[in-house]
Design a protein around this motif. Structure first.
Motif, PDB file in Angstrom:
ATOM      1  N   LYS A 208       0.852  -1.179   0.000  1.00 25.22           N
ATOM      2  CA  LYS A 208       0.000   0.000   0.000  1.00 25.22           C
ATOM      3  C   LYS A 208       0.891   1.233   0.000  1.00 25.22           C
ATOM      4  O   LYS A 208       2.012   1.189   0.511  1.00 25.22           O
ATOM      5  CB  LYS A 208      -0.876   0.027   1.256  1.00 25.22           C
ATOM      6  CG  LYS A 208      -1.944  -1.060   1.239  1.00 25.22           C
ATOM      7  CD  LYS A 208      -2.788  -1.044   2.489  1.00 25.22           C
ATOM      8  CE  LYS A 208      -3.945  -2.046   2.303  1.00 25.22           C
ATOM      9  NZ  LYS A 208      -4.475  -2.524   3.569  1.00 25.22           N
TER      10      LYS A 208
ATOM     11  N   ASP B  71       0.526  -4.239   6.637  1.00 31.29           N
ATOM     12  CA  ASP B  71       0.846  -4.469   5.221  1.00 31.29           C
ATOM     13  C   ASP B  71       2.234  -3.935   4.921  1.00 31.29           C
ATOM     14  O   ASP B  71       2.776  -3.147   5.677  1.00 31.29           O
ATOM     15  CB  ASP B  71      -0.124  -3.680   4.336  1.00 31.29           C
ATOM     16  CG  ASP B  71      -1.566  -3.878   4.721  1.00 31.29           C
ATOM     17  OD1 ASP B  71      -2.197  -4.757   4.138  1.00 31.29           O
ATOM     18  OD2 ASP B  71      -2.049  -3.153   5.623  1.00 31.29           O
TER      19      ASP B  71
ATOM     20  N   LEU C  41       4.302  -1.274   3.288  1.00 29.62           N
ATOM     21  CA  LEU C  41       3.926   0.116   3.053  1.00 29.62           C
ATOM     22  C   LEU C  41       5.062   0.896   2.395  1.00 29.62           C
ATOM     23  O   LEU C  41       6.217   0.775   2.802  1.00 29.62           O
ATOM     24  CB  LEU C  41       3.597   0.825   4.371  1.00 29.62           C
ATOM     25  CG  LEU C  41       2.432   0.323   5.216  1.00 29.62           C
ATOM     26  CD1 LEU C  41       2.369   1.120   6.526  1.00 29.62           C
ATOM     27  CD2 LEU C  41       1.115   0.463   4.450  1.00 29.62           C
TER      28      LEU C  41
ATOM     29  N   ALA D  66       2.565   4.404  -6.641  1.00 32.61           N
ATOM     30  CA  ALA D  66       1.503   3.392  -6.629  1.00 32.61           C
ATOM     31  C   ALA D  66       1.382   2.762  -8.017  1.00 32.61           C
ATOM     32  O   ALA D  66       1.273   1.545  -8.155  1.00 32.61           O
ATOM     33  CB  ALA D  66       0.183   4.028  -6.210  1.00 32.61           C
TER      34      ALA D  66
ATOM     35  N   ALA E 221       0.417  -0.860  -6.722  1.00 32.62           N
ATOM     36  CA  ALA E 221      -0.026  -0.900  -5.328  1.00 32.62           C
ATOM     37  C   ALA E 221      -1.484  -1.338  -5.237  1.00 32.62           C
ATOM     38  O   ALA E 221      -2.270  -1.164  -6.175  1.00 32.62           O
ATOM     39  CB  ALA E 221       0.147   0.472  -4.690  1.00 32.62           C
ATOM     40  N   GLU E 222      -1.809  -1.884  -4.062  1.00 29.40           N
ATOM     41  CA  GLU E 222      -3.180  -2.315  -3.803  1.00 29.40           C
ATOM     42  C   GLU E 222      -4.095  -1.084  -3.668  1.00 29.40           C
ATOM     43  O   GLU E 222      -5.193  -1.053  -4.201  1.00 29.40           O
ATOM     44  CB  GLU E 222      -3.125  -3.086  -2.484  1.00 29.40           C
ATOM     45  CG  GLU E 222      -4.348  -3.768  -2.055  1.00 29.40           C
ATOM     46  CD  GLU E 222      -4.089  -4.367  -0.649  1.00 29.40           C
ATOM     47  OE1 GLU E 222      -2.921  -4.709  -0.304  1.00 29.40           O
ATOM     48  OE2 GLU E 222      -5.066  -4.464   0.106  1.00 29.40           O
ATOM     49  N   ASN E 223      -3.603  -0.070  -2.983  1.00 28.58           N
ATOM     50  CA  ASN E 223      -4.340   1.192  -2.887  1.00 28.58           C
ATOM     51  C   ASN E 223      -3.423   2.289  -2.356  1.00 28.58           C
ATOM     52  O   ASN E 223      -2.278   2.024  -1.975  1.00 28.58           O
ATOM     53  CB  ASN E 223      -5.612   1.063  -2.018  1.00 28.58           C
ATOM     54  CG  ASN E 223      -5.314   0.600  -0.613  1.00 28.58           C
ATOM     55  OD1 ASN E 223      -4.392   1.094   0.034  1.00 28.58           O
ATOM     56  ND2 ASN E 223      -6.088  -0.374  -0.133  1.00 28.58           N
TER      57      ASN E 223
ATOM     58  N   THR F  27      -3.429   5.823   0.264  1.00 28.50           N
ATOM     59  CA  THR F  27      -4.161   6.657   1.224  1.00 28.50           C
ATOM     60  C   THR F  27      -3.419   7.967   1.415  1.00 28.50           C
ATOM     61  O   THR F  27      -2.226   7.974   1.729  1.00 28.50           O
ATOM     62  CB  THR F  27      -4.300   5.966   2.594  1.00 28.50           C
ATOM     63  OG1 THR F  27      -4.908   4.684   2.388  1.00 28.50           O
ATOM     64  CG2 THR F  27      -5.176   6.803   3.533  1.00 28.50           C
TER      65      THR F  27
END
Ligand code: ASP
Ligand code: MG
Length: 421
Positions: free
Chosen positions: A2, A29, A31, A213, A218-220, A222
């Motif tokens: 992430k 996760d 990061l 990302a 990347a998964e997501n 933020t």
């Protein structure tokens, strides 16, 4: 993997840095954490650059302010003044001292990037060392080894192919298959093929998060902010703002285009291309859902959004003999706007006049007006505001225009735009 992004406000003092640690420890996760310069450090370093380039004798004083600010934060984060971070930060500031020892003959934008980029280098070093000191193991990473740009200093363009390759090679190999890996790295900065530091434009750290990302699949992502998510209006101008729970990439790009300032406009496109969800969340209430930006358009039109731009100038241009404004005039007029670098926020033409709403930049405008005046009749109206409402209805228009004179109005299916006084 992430990707997180913490902006200047989320690392503005020692307590804020501690809070970053709390947020990171909520996740289990891998990061990649992108961090901006602390608080207003970028502005402070801009002053250093200006003093140095103008030789005004204040450069040392301005640099000292930046040093003191960071030392104060370090003193609150580390009990032990023998911690190696102190020497590391000292040495990093020495890089600026080397820059300013030479006489200021190199190009402004180049010098700017070499000096201002240090804000992100220092902030990530401090955060990384602090997290390690409280047991959140992480790797500090110099993103200039990955984000490759051209040499347009202060507004560098990404070389996506090389950046993607370097990100895969250098960042993914840091991942430890047996435990979670945390990489702490800089927003806003990159490096040219000649290995000089470049920057991506003010507020560019969001974009850095988007770039990484994309390159890391990347998964997501933020983005952690001091607001609960994306709001439908700026709380500075509206008191009953609502949070947007879920909007589409397309809607986010539209809002950014009209001037909503929560996310840097370039951030969305790379995420959209790979369908990577973007969350905007509160660093004060990290467990709240915030705003989700993804491909779902179902909720885009549920809540009207209001975007205000203040202190603009409305220029109205007509042909001297009041003949029609034709394509050849428009092409000449656009050429002038472009050559004087005046950005058009809104335009409208009628039979005999062409109106545009632009930022109030007196220097650029004076030159532009003079050039326009040679051929056209030019009138202008200062200090107007531009309100864009996405997903409007007549009631929202009525409410926001009470007591105002509407100079110009434009409606499309989803947006209404009004120039008012
Ligand atoms: N530190 C840079 C700036 O203040 C980049 C960012 O914060 O996004 O513009
Ligand atoms: Mg910032």
């Amino acid at each position: 993997m992430k990707v997180f992004k913490f902006g200047g406000a989320s690392v503005k003092n020692a307590d804020a840095v501690k809070n970053v640690g709390k947020i990171i420890s909520l996740f289990n996760d891998d990061l990649t954490v992108v961090i901006s310069a602390m608080d207003k450090t970028t502005n402070a370093l801009e002053k250093v650059v200006e003093s140095y380039m103008n030789n005004d004798g204040k450069v040392v004083e301005h640099l000292q302010e930046v040093k003191d600010f960071h030392h104060n934060i370090m003193n609150q984060l580390f009990d032990n003044t023998n911690h190696p971070i102190y020497e590391d930060i000292h040495n990093t500031f020495v890089e600026i001292e080397w820059e300013i020892e030479e006489s200021p003959e190199r190009p402004y934008d180049y010098v700017y990037d070499q000096i201002v980029s240090i804000g992100e280098v220092i902030s990530t070093k401090i955060v990384s060392a602090y997290l390690n000191s409280i047991g959140i193991n992480n790797n500090w990473f110099d993103i200039r080894n990955v984000i490759r740009t051209d040499n347009t200093h202060r507004d560098a363009r990404i070389d996506w192919d090389i950046t993607e390759k370097l990100a895969q090679e250098q960042l993914l190999k840091k991942l430890n298959p047996n435990s979670k890996t945390i990489i702490i790295t800089q927003g806003f900065i990159g490096s040219s093929s000649e290995n000089f530091t470049t920057t991506l434009g003010r507020e560019g750290s969001d974009f850095s998060a988007g770039i990484l990302a994309y390159c890391l699949n990347a998964e997501n992502v933020t983005i952690w902010k001091d607001v609960p998510g994306m709001l439908n209006a700026d709380p500075k101008f509206f008191n009953d703002t609502k949070k947007l729970n879920n909007i589409s990439y397309r809607e986010a790009i539209e809002l950014a285009y009209y001037g909503a300032s929560v996310i840097h406009p370039k951030t969305i496109k790379p995420l959209q291309n790979k369908n990577i969800p973007l969350y905007v969340k509160s660093f004060v209430n990290p467990n709240e859902p915030g705003t989700l930006i993804n491909e779902n358009t179902a909720e885009d039109s549920l809540i009207p959004s209001y975007i205000f731009k203040k202190n603009l100038v409305l220029i109205s241009i007509s042909v001297r003999d009041y003949s029609f404004i034709m394509e050849d005039h428009l092409s000449h007029i656009f050429g002038l706007f472009s050559s004087f670098g005046v950005r058009i926020h809104l335009m409208q033409n009628s039979a005999i006049s062409f109106s545009v709403c632009v930022d109030n930049n007196p220097q650029k405008l004076t030159n532009l007006m003079t050039a326009l005046g040679e051929k056209y009749k030019v009138k202008y109206n200062e200090n107007v505001e531009l309100l864009t409402i996405r997903h409007y209805d007549e009631e929202t228009i009525a409410k926001t225009t009470i007591g105002k004179e509407i100079l110009l109005i434009q409606k499309s299916r989803n947006s209404v735009r009004m120039v008012m006084k």
